[in-house]
Structures are given as C-alpha cells and as structure tokens.
Scaffold this motif. Structure first.
Motif, PDB file in Angstrom:
ATOM      1  N   UNK A  23       1.029  -1.227   0.144  1.00  0.00           N
ATOM      2  CA  UNK A  23       0.065  -0.149  -0.046  1.00  0.00           C
ATOM      3  C   UNK A  23       0.836   1.259   0.039  1.00  0.00           C
ATOM      4  N   UNK A  24       2.029   1.172   0.673  1.00  0.00           N
ATOM      5  CA  UNK A  24       2.882   2.342   0.901  1.00  0.00           C
ATOM      6  C   UNK A  24       3.373   2.756  -0.522  1.00  0.00           C
ATOM      7  N   UNK A  25       3.697   1.513  -1.057  1.00  0.00           N
ATOM      8  CA  UNK A  25       4.466   1.540  -2.387  1.00  0.00           C
ATOM      9  C   UNK A  25       3.451   2.278  -3.533  1.00  0.00           C
ATOM     10  N   UNK A  26       2.135   1.838  -3.516  1.00  0.00           N
ATOM     11  CA  UNK A  26       1.142   2.414  -4.361  1.00  0.00           C
ATOM     12  C   UNK A  26       1.043   3.799  -4.261  1.00  0.00           C
ATOM     13  N   UNK A  27       0.726   4.174  -3.020  1.00  0.00           N
ATOM     14  CA  UNK A  27       0.440   5.870  -2.673  1.00  0.00           C
ATOM     15  C   UNK A  27       1.625   6.522  -3.034  1.00  0.00           C
ATOM     16  N   UNK A  28       2.745   5.975  -2.775  1.00  0.00           N
ATOM     17  CA  UNK A  28       4.084   6.923  -3.234  1.00  0.00           C
ATOM     18  C   UNK A  28       4.260   6.975  -4.550  1.00  0.00           C
ATOM     19  N   UNK A  29       3.801   5.826  -5.406  1.00  0.00           N
ATOM     20  CA  UNK A  29       3.974   5.924  -6.823  1.00  0.00           C
ATOM     21  C   UNK A  29       2.827   6.432  -7.643  1.00  0.00           C
ATOM     22  N   UNK A  30       1.769   6.220  -7.133  1.00  0.00           N
ATOM     23  CA  UNK A  30       0.418   6.393  -7.996  1.00  0.00           C
ATOM     24  C   UNK A  30      -0.597   7.145  -7.702  1.00  0.00           C
ATOM     25  N   UNK A  31      -0.815   7.763  -6.392  1.00  0.00           N
ATOM     26  CA  UNK A  31      -1.576   8.719  -6.018  1.00  0.00           C
ATOM     27  C   UNK A  31      -1.380  10.138  -6.206  1.00  0.00           C
ATOM     28  N   UNK A  32      -2.343  10.792  -6.817  1.00  0.00           N
ATOM     29  CA  UNK A  32      -2.005  12.313  -7.359  1.00  0.00           C
ATOM     30  C   UNK A  32      -3.027  13.215  -6.592  1.00  0.00           C
ATOM     31  N   UNK A  33      -2.583  14.248  -6.518  1.00  0.00           N
ATOM     32  CA  UNK A  33      -3.316  15.440  -5.750  1.00  0.00           C
ATOM     33  C   UNK A  33      -4.784  15.563  -6.321  1.00  0.00           C
ATOM     34  N   UNK A  34      -5.788  15.287  -5.510  1.00  0.00           N
ATOM     35  CA  UNK A  34      -7.385  15.414  -5.690  1.00  0.00           C
ATOM     36  C   UNK A  34      -7.809  14.098  -5.909  1.00  0.00           C
ATOM     37  N   UNK A  35      -7.073  12.960  -5.933  1.00  0.00           N
ATOM     38  CA  UNK A  35      -7.638  11.683  -5.977  1.00  0.00           C
ATOM     39  C   UNK A  35      -8.454  11.587  -4.548  1.00  0.00           C
ATOM     40  N   UNK A  36      -9.243  10.740  -4.722  1.00  0.00           N
ATOM     41  CA  UNK A  36     -10.147  10.441  -3.563  1.00  0.00           C
ATOM     42  C   UNK A  36     -10.730  11.555  -2.968  1.00  0.00           C
ATOM     43  N   UNK A  37     -11.186  12.589  -3.680  1.00  0.00           N
ATOM     44  CA  UNK A  37     -11.714  13.834  -3.271  1.00  0.00           C
ATOM     45  C   UNK A  37     -10.858  14.821  -2.376  1.00  0.00           C
ATOM     46  N   UNK A  38      -9.688  14.328  -2.554  1.00  0.00           N
ATOM     47  CA  UNK A  38      -8.478  15.305  -1.810  1.00  0.00           C
ATOM     48  C   UNK A  38      -8.219  14.398  -0.602  1.00  0.00           C
ATOM     49  N   UNK A  39      -8.239  13.211  -0.457  1.00  0.00           N
ATOM     50  CA  UNK A  39      -7.883  12.418   0.827  1.00  0.00           C
ATOM     51  C   UNK A  39      -6.375  12.336   0.598  1.00  0.00           C
ATOM     52  N   UNK A  40      -5.665  12.442   1.777  1.00  0.00           N
ATOM     53  CA  UNK A  40      -4.082  12.591   1.846  1.00  0.00           C
ATOM     54  C   UNK A  40      -3.750  11.380   2.547  1.00  0.00           C
ATOM     55  N   UNK A  41      -2.843  10.636   1.801  1.00  0.00           N
ATOM     56  CA  UNK A  41      -2.181   9.596   2.378  1.00  0.00           C
ATOM     57  C   UNK A  41      -1.133  10.010   3.222  1.00  0.00           C
ATOM     58  N   UNK A  42      -1.007   9.335   4.490  1.00  0.00           N
ATOM     59  CA  UNK A  42      -0.114   9.809   5.596  1.00  0.00           C
ATOM     60  C   UNK A  42       1.088   9.197   5.522  1.00  0.00           C
ATOM     61  N   UNK A  43       1.836   9.441   4.570  1.00  0.00           N
ATOM     62  CA  UNK A  43       3.188   8.763   4.176  1.00  0.00           C
ATOM     63  C   UNK A  43       4.220   9.778   3.971  1.00  0.00           C
TER      64      UNK A  43
END
Length: 307
Positions: free
Chosen positions: A73-93
């Motif tokens: 999961x950490x690998x995914x959010x670091x590599x593939x999550x972009x600003x605005x995804x999930x309605x602006x949800x912020x991964x805490x990494x």
C-alpha cells in the motif's frame, strides 16, 4: 498486524469515522467489526483496479486521511496517488522520493554507507553471480522485499564449494549473515516543526516473517538518538520503523519501514502513542514525546473470534 492497535488509538483519540479496507471479505475478518465502514478492495499490485476502488471509497465516505499499514500500500500511494484523488484524501506517508529510497535496500545502502554515525551491513548486488566459500555464511534478499519473503540463507553446512544464485536472484542483494540481538525503533517525525520522538525495543521472539512476538521495551538513548538522526537524514514523516541488529557494541541497520510497524502496539502499551502522533504530523500539529519508559517485557497473543 497493526490494524487493531491503529483503530483502537484512533477511537480513543475521538476520530469521528474510521473506514477500513482489505483484500478479503468482511465476513472473514474479525478486525473488520472495529471500523464504521468496510470495503473489500483488489490487491494493491493491480494498480488500476486498486486506484479505482480506493478513489471510490474515499469519495463515498468523505475520507480525509489515509493510513497505509502494509508495504504494497505504501508503495502504491508513493508511486500512483495524485493530488485530488479520492476527493482530496491525503495519504499519511513520507514523500515519494523518501519512500522509494527506503524500500530499495541497494539504494538505501549506497545512501548511508558513508554516514558518519549509522552503520550499514556490507551489501553487494547479485548479477548472475555465485557465492564462494569465503563469502559464507551469507543472506540474500530481494532489493524491494517485505518482511522475510524471498530471503535466502547460505551456510557451510551443505559442503558446497560454490552456490549459484541464478537468474531468478538478479534483483537481489547479498549481505554477510550477522548474528546478534534484533532491535526495532518506532520513530515519529514532525518534519515542519523539527520534532522527532523514538522508542526502542529488543525482540526476544520473532515470527518466521520477522514480526516481534515477545519484546523488551525500555530506554536506549544511543539507539534512540541514532534513529532520530536517521529519520531526519532520510526526510521521513510520521510514524516509521527501523530495524537494527546489535553485533558486539555496534548497531547495524537492517531495514527501514516507512510505515507504522506491526509491533506498534508494544510501544502503546509501554506508554507512548505513535499512531495519534502520526496523525498530528500530517495535520501540522505538535507531537508528544515519550515519557521515561521503564524496562518491561511485552508479548503478543492470538485469540479466536466469531466474525
């Protein structure tokens, strides 16, 4: 393994809603009863499907902060999550560059090999090569592995002159097999405020995949100081975990986990709350610091539940 400790801490802190997800159905998971809403999701390795599932989950439940608890999961959010995804949800990494460095054992070794304070285990890459007797005992690990998955150990017991690692190990690193006590350190770093806290524990019993089952928690000023320095030098954020092995009087860095550790509950029981302070790091708030923790032995146990 950290899910129940994390959920309990968030509940105690008064978080309004906790949403959980897993690759298995809710009916198979006792811990799923602890969250307000549960969503079954695909494997994080299936990037497109996982991204769609998490994006939908965050929007439907108005998720504000995401707390990944496993390496994929950490690998995914670091590599593939972009600003605005999930309605602006912020991964805490930590920032993607820091996560990428910590998750690659070869790059991490090279970044720290000349560090003035941190000792690293001598490491080399496997390039279609083999091990000679003089190299043994040795251990081979996937560069981007997790826990003890895929780890190979080589000793003289087999009586082989040379051991071929083969093509399947070309993305491996090799290290001498060092013996000693294993220590892990839960570290919380609030980067913007320059605040860092650390609590160390010695692992007395470890599972086959490297999780501590019985530990000794207590003050270890030297290791705590090293860990705070390392978290700052690697620009890590929130709650992370370091693994060391003590050989003689030296602590050698084994691994960096840019996430909450499986044994975070031990730190909670010992008297410090890493999970709530992890959240504070991403809300811009000050963190608390550990009290004087007496030496105590703690153990994890398993119980049966009706799902």
């Amino acid at each position: 393994m950290s899910a129940e400790a994390v959920i309990s801490a968030l509940r105690a802190a008064g978080v309004d809603t906790v949403v959980g997800c897993d690759i298995h159905p809710r009916a198979w998971l006792a811990t799923a009863s602890l969250v307000d809403a549960f969503v079954q999701v695909p494997l994080a390795a299936d990037v497109g499907a996982y991204l769609k599932a998490i994006d939908t989950m965050c929007r439907e439940h108005r998720v504000e902060l995401i707390m990944p608890l496993t390496d994929p999961e950490v690998d995914f959010y670091a590599a593939h999550w972009v600003e605005g995804a999930g309605g602006g949800a912020i991964p805490t990494i930590s920032k993607p560059q820091a996560v990428s460095l910590c998750r690659d054992k070869w790059l991490l070794h090279n970044a720290l090999v000349n560090h003035p304070e941190i000792r690293v285990i001598p490491t080399r890459r496997v390039l279609e090569s083999d091990l000679a007797v003089q190299d043994l005992p040795a251990i081979a690990k996937p560069r981007r592995g997790r826990s003890s998955e895929g780890v190979l150990r080589f000793t003289l017991d087999g009586g082989f002159e040379r051991i071929a690692l083969g093509a399947r190990c070309t993305d491996y690193i090799v290290q001498p097999l060092i013996k000693g006590d294993v220590y892990t350190v839960d570290v919380v770093r609030q980067a913007e405020r320059g605040e860092t806290a650390a609590v160390a524990r010695r692992e007395l019993i470890r599972s086959s995949n490297g999780a501590g089952l019985t530990v000794e928690v207590g003050q270890n000023p030297r290791l705590e100081t090293l860990s705070r320095r390392l978290a700052t030098d690697l620009d890590l954020r929130g709650c992370v975990n370091f693994e060391f092995i003590r050989h003689g009087n030296e602590y050698f860095l084994m691994d960096v986990n840019p996430r909450v550790s499986a044994g975070v509950g031990f730190t909670q029981i010992a008297g410090y709350e890493p999970v709530v302070n992890h959240v504070r790091c991403f809300l811009g708030a000050a963190i608390e610091f550990p009290p004087a923790i007496p030496t105590v032995i703690l153990s994890k146990r398993y119980r049966e539940f009706r799902c």
